[in-house]
Structures are given as structure tokens and as C-alpha cells.
Design an enzyme around this catalytic site. Sequence first.
Site, PDB file in Angstrom:
ATOM      1  CD  GLU A 209      48.105  13.851  15.217  1.00  0.00           C
ATOM      2  OE1 GLU A 209      49.197  14.377  14.898  1.00  0.00           O
ATOM      3  OE2 GLU A 209      47.003  14.360  14.944  1.00  0.00           O
TER       4      GLU A 209
ATOM      5  N   GLY B 282      35.141  13.920  21.914  1.00  0.00           N
ATOM      6  CA  GLY B 282      34.122  13.502  22.857  1.00  0.00           C
ATOM      7  C   GLY B 282      33.669  14.618  23.786  1.00  0.00           C
TER       8      GLY B 282
ATOM      9  CG  ASP C  77      52.631  22.009  12.801  1.00  0.00           C
ATOM     10  OD1 ASP C  77      53.769  21.606  12.505  1.00  0.00           O
ATOM     11  OD2 ASP C  77      52.427  22.899  13.651  1.00  0.00           O
ATOM     12  CG  HIS C  78      51.838  15.546  10.807  1.00  0.00           C
ATOM     13  ND1 HIS C  78      51.354  14.268  10.603  1.00  0.00           N
ATOM     14  CD2 HIS C  78      50.823  16.232  11.375  1.00  0.00           C
ATOM     15  CE1 HIS C  78      50.098  14.197  11.022  1.00  0.00           C
ATOM     16  NE2 HIS C  78      49.757  15.380  11.483  1.00  0.00           N
TER      17      HIS C  78
END
Length: 328
Positions: A107, A174, A37-38
Site C-alpha cells: 500500500e 483479481g 507489517d506497516h
Amino acid sequence: MSNLGYTLMTEQSGPRELVGYAVDAERVGFDFAVSSDHYSPWLTEQGHAPYAWTLLGAVAQATERMGLMTYVTCPTLRYHPAVVAQKSATLQLLAEGRFTLGLGSGENLNEHVVGAGWPTIGVRQRMLAEAVEVIRALHTGDLVDYHGEHFEVDSARVWDVPDEGVELAIAVSGERSITELAPLADHLVAVAPEAEILETWNATPGAPQIGAGARAIGQIPVCWAPSAEDATAYAHEQFRWFAGGWQVNADLPTPYGFSGATQFVRPEDVAAQIPCGPDLDAIVEAVGAYWEAGFTDVALVQVGDRWQQQFLDEVAAPLLDKLRAAAP
């Protein structure tokens, strides 16, 4: 046995081609399909970035059996979570229960385009947690008012909601992200075959348990081509952005930035990370790292558009047979 998925990678193919690939992926036996999904490709050489939600609506009507999923949607900057709640509910209705909403903290490449800046990772994760609260509330079909640190929702209601709801898969890496986000999810998404991620997830209070209903969904790029040399050269052209790892990939803002950051990445560096060439056993070995780590689902990315149709027509079915024979 792991469920095996096919990636509709919007960065490397146009929308009509992607719908056709989805139909073929179902035909040859993939269990599910995920879509990126960019707003932008990683590299200018990839050359595409159609809208994932229009694509998935078309795919939902063109397929019958495969599960569908975003891998993954960021519901915090480019999209407001109230909008994500509405469109994911609609897609679930169109897919008749086959859709899973994959979510992540995003991002910079895709989210900076709305001019809202790029927050630190801690802020992005807190925004994602709030966004999940908004989406969950709106998926009830009730009238929602929400006043959080990052989001406001004023008298909103999603009028068309599926009876079965929309399950949420959340991307983590993490310990901090797992601790904060696992209790909010139905399933786990991770891009590295690390058993420790699953162990930490299952040890987190309130987290749905992998292996007892919750899925752990991974993804791996492969570059099948008629020769290893052709595959290596093409993977370098199309996928060298992958070499920096996600700590780098999350923060660079443009394809030009990725081009500069990867100017010294060699073809052999890419081939060390991505199986390249016609050897299906090498692909099976690479995928095997995911089920050895405990993942329940693995989606394959066939790199680039050049051999995509040949991969689906000639390679995918025997590859799936090999993968299913080797899987636990």
C-alpha cells in the site's frame, strides 16, 4: 475445519502489548497469529506502528505452538527482497518452523516513505513476482546473482537458512494477479470471502491446490465490546478507513488522506461491514462467509486496543468454541 487465527495489528497497539496479546492468544486456543507489517497506522486515532519483524522475533520466543505469519509484507519498495529473504529465514529459525511469509504488492501508505514513488498495480505485481524469485533463490542458501527488470542482487547469500525452508503465502484479488502470482506461491491470501478467487486460483496452471495442501488464508475485523453502541462508535473511530475497499486503500499515502476520504463515513456504515457488539453469534455468521467460500484459515482482527485484553481474557475462548462448532 478452518484454522482460526489472531491478528497482531501493529497499527493499534504498542509492541510490548502485542507480545502479551500473542501469548494470551496462544493460551486461549488460537491456531496461528498474523502480524501486519506497516510503517504507519491507517488513521491517527490508531496511533501505533511498531516494526513487525522485531515484534515477531519476540513473539517467536514467547510462544511455543501457534503458527506465525506476516499479513502481509511488501518485498519491493520499503524492503529489498534480499533483505526479506534474510529476515524471514532468521524468523523461521527462531520460530522452529512455525513461520509463513505472507507477501503482497503493498500500500502507498507504507511504501512511499522511502521516496521511491508509487508504481501502477501492474508494475507492482511484476515487481512482486521478481521479488519472489529472489527470495526463493536466497532461501536455498546458495550464492545468488540476479539481474531482473526491477531488482539486482550481487553475490548475495543467506547464511542461516532453515532446513524446512519458508513457505510463501501471496495476496491476490483479481484474475490478473492470480494468473501471475499463484504459480509462485505455496498458499493464497485474500481479504474478501469470494469463492471465485479460490476457483480461479485452483484453475490456474501451476498453482498449488487449495484443499490439497495449499491454504487459503482470509482475515476479518470484528469489534467485540460490552454494548453494540460502544462497539459501533469505537469501530467508526478506529476502522472507518476500511470502508473504502482495497482499491482505494492501496493508493492513499497518509493517515490524513484516509481521514479526509472517510469524513462522510457514518458509524452505521462501519457497522454494516464489521460485526459490532457482544453478540458472538453475529461474529460466527460473519466469519462463516470465509469457510463457505472454501477458505482453510481465517484470522480475526479485534478492532482497537480498548477492549483487546478483555476480548482475550473473557470472549476469545467461548468464541473459538462457537466457531469450531459451526465450521465445516
